[in-house]
Scaffold this motif. Structure first.
Motif, short mmCIF file in Angstrom:
data_model
loop_
_atom_site.label_atom_id
_atom_site.label_comp_id
_atom_site.label_asym_id
_atom_site.label_seq_id
_atom_site.Cartn_x
_atom_site.Cartn_y
_atom_site.Cartn_z
N LYS A 5 -1.00 -19.65 -8.34
CA LYS A 5 -1.06 -19.87 -7.05
C LYS A 5 -1.94 -21.25 -7.05
O LYS A 5 -2.06 -21.88 -6.05
N THR A 6 -2.05 -22.14 -8.03
CA THR A 6 -3.11 -23.22 -8.20
C THR A 6 -2.49 -24.71 -7.60
O THR A 6 -4.01 -25.22 -7.53
N GLY A 231 -7.73 -29.46 -16.68
CA GLY A 231 -8.61 -30.35 -15.94
C GLY A 231 -8.39 -30.47 -14.64
O GLY A 231 -9.17 -31.12 -13.39
N ARG A 232 -6.74 -30.50 -14.20
CA ARG A 232 -6.67 -30.42 -12.69
C ARG A 232 -7.57 -29.14 -11.94
O ARG A 232 -8.38 -29.66 -10.50
N ARG A 233 -7.90 -28.05 -12.38
CA ARG A 233 -8.56 -27.17 -11.89
C ARG A 233 -9.92 -27.21 -11.95
O ARG A 233 -10.33 -27.14 -10.67
N THR A 234 -10.39 -27.98 -13.13
CA THR A 234 -11.56 -28.33 -13.10
C THR A 234 -12.23 -29.94 -11.80
O THR A 234 -13.04 -29.33 -10.65
N ILE A 235 -11.09 -30.26 -11.56
CA ILE A 235 -11.24 -31.70 -10.08
C ILE A 235 -11.00 -30.71 -8.97
O ILE A 235 -12.12 -30.61 -8.33
N LEU A 246 -9.33 -19.96 -2.81
CA LEU A 246 -8.59 -19.43 -2.08
C LEU A 246 -7.17 -19.61 -2.33
O LEU A 246 -6.03 -18.84 -2.60
N ALA A 247 -6.80 -20.63 -3.07
CA ALA A 247 -5.98 -20.95 -3.85
C ALA A 247 -5.86 -20.41 -4.81
O ALA A 247 -4.46 -20.29 -5.47
N GLY A 248 -6.19 -19.18 -5.58
CA GLY A 248 -5.63 -18.89 -6.40
C GLY A 248 -6.66 -19.02 -8.00
O GLY A 248 -6.80 -18.44 -9.01
N ILE A 249 -7.44 -19.74 -7.76
CA ILE A 249 -7.95 -20.60 -9.00
C ILE A 249 -8.97 -19.46 -8.98
O ILE A 249 -9.91 -18.99 -8.61
N LYS A 250 -9.23 -18.50 -10.75
CA LYS A 250 -10.56 -18.18 -11.03
C LYS A 250 -11.67 -18.61 -11.40
O LYS A 250 -11.97 -19.19 -12.68
N VAL A 256 -17.76 -20.92 -16.37
CA VAL A 256 -17.88 -19.86 -17.56
C VAL A 256 -17.43 -21.02 -18.64
O VAL A 256 -18.25 -21.33 -19.51
N MET A 257 -16.00 -21.57 -19.00
CA MET A 257 -15.26 -21.73 -20.14
C MET A 257 -15.85 -22.96 -20.10
O MET A 257 -16.03 -24.09 -21.00
N LEU A 258 -16.03 -23.80 -18.76
CA LEU A 258 -16.65 -25.16 -18.48
C LEU A 258 -17.95 -25.54 -19.11
O LEU A 258 -18.64 -26.49 -20.42
N TYR A 259 -19.21 -24.39 -19.13
CA TYR A 259 -20.10 -24.17 -19.94
C TYR A 259 -20.50 -24.43 -21.58
O TYR A 259 -21.15 -24.49 -22.00
#
Length: 370
Positions: A5-6, A231-235, A246-250, A256-259
């Motif tokens: 749902k992202t 990348g889209r989730r990062t932005i 709320l859109a469903g992104i964990k 954690v993955m970014l760091y």
């Protein structure tokens, strides 16, 4: 909620990437729809990422002109250009990793210290002996693993421990440097593996391998930020943390993955530094985190998150590298160099604030066609 749902949050934040116009979520609209009073085709390029990149290119060209005027033909000599690129490559790799963290609204002050730690661990006598008996790639794997683990610790503390990123990464900055000193006994460890040094100090098509590594990391980073769901989730997270959740992104797992990614980039940079200096030491990477953040900010990535640009980061790194070379060529004091860089950073942040305010006003004034 399901990760499927992202798209809503991702599509709203996507315009803030390299390929977008840098607008806000409220000003975005679905493909195929039009807004009354919207700019003509091509105008968004002039006011978005294209304009920022063009401005950075003009600044870089101006620095080259100043270098030629003050230092003559030796500034434009191939060897000097390669020197600029070698200097930029190590900071550049770190900066690509930092770009992702800042795009998501975070900060990582530890990448320089993590880089120093990776050089020390990978240069240990036991590690080099094992690499000699097997393959020099063992040194590579260990350095990358150390960087990734350090990034994992940062990410877990920030995402699940709810510690402010500034404090958590500041603690890692101090801790990683201290651990490197303990492991090395405050000594410089010499890299003796000839196969490793032969690869890292080699040229391909007349261009140093270090520069090729930087190019590959930059291209990979651009693709990851602009052409993938990651990348889209990062932005999206940088644009609105709560809306992304709320859109469903964990969001916690993603942070954690970014760091981990930033730590992994620091590990690559550590390997490059080992190849360039033939040594591992706890002093490697000192203040590199500040240079990386400066390059990212000057490149156009918003410190508040929601917009990231790998192209801008690369240009920002090249601008600082060229500026340093111009000062070096003219035997200018390092204090003057630091002052000039500080002025550039302040101007870049002021311009960011101005453009962000203008884009927000434009987005609010632009009604959507229903």
């Amino acid at each position: 909620m399901s990760e499927q749902k992202t798209p809503v949050a991702e599509q709203r934040s996507a315009p803030d990437s390299d390929s977008g116009s840098g607008g806000t979520a409220s000003g975005s609209h679905a493909p195929g729809s039009t807004a009354r009073g919207s700019a003509a085709p091509g105008t968004s390029f002039l006011h978005g990422s294209g304009a920022r990149s063009l401005g950075l290119l003009i600044a870089l060209a101006a620095l080259f002109a100043i270098g030629f005027i003050t230092s003559g033909e030796r500034f434009l000599a191939i060897e000097n250009i390669l020197t600029i690129l070698r200097y930029a490559s190590i900071i550049g790799v770190i900066s690509v990793g930092v770009t992702f963290v800042i795009t998501a609204g975070g900060i990582d002050l530890s990448v320089g210290s993590v880089m120093g730690l990776t050089t020390v661990v990978a240069s240990l006598t036991a590690v080099q002996l094992a690499a000699t008996q097997s393959s020099w790639l063992l040194m590579v794997l260990i350095a990358l693993a150390v960087g990734a683990v350090a990034g994992l610790v940062n990410g877990v503390i920030i995402a699940y421990g709810n510690v402010v990123a500034f404090i958590a990464t500041l603690a890692m900055l101090v801790g990683a440097r201290g651990l490197a000193e303990l492991i090395s006994g405050r000594r410089t460890l010499i890299v003796n593996n000839r196969d490793f040094l032969g690869f890292m100090r080699a040229d391909f098509l007349g261009i140093p391998v270090l520069v090729w590594i930087f190019l590959l990391v930059a291209v990979g980073g651009w693709f990851l930020l602009n052409r993938t769901t990651f990348g889209r989730r990062t932005i999206a997270i940088g644009g609105n943390f709560e809306a992304s959740r709320l859109a469903g992104i964990k969001v916690k797992r993603h942070l954690v993955m970014l760091y981990v990614l930033a730590g992994f980039a620091a590990g690559i940079a550590g390997l490059m530094m080992m190849g360039r200096t033939t040594a591992g030491t706890s002093t490697h990477g000192l203040l590199f985190e500040l240079e990386a953040i400066a390059a990212v900010v000057v490149g156009g990535t918003l410190l508040s998150g929601g917009r990231g640009t790998i192209v801008g980061t690369v240009l920002g790194v090249l601008i600082f590298s060229t500026l340093t070379n111009v000062f070096t060529q003219n035997n200018m004091d390092t204090s003057v160099q630091a002052l000039a860089k500080g002025v550039i950073i302040v101007v870049a942040v002021l311009l960011q604030q101005r453009f962000a305010a203008r884009n927000e006003r434009r987005a609010k004034a632009k009604p959507l066609k229903v």
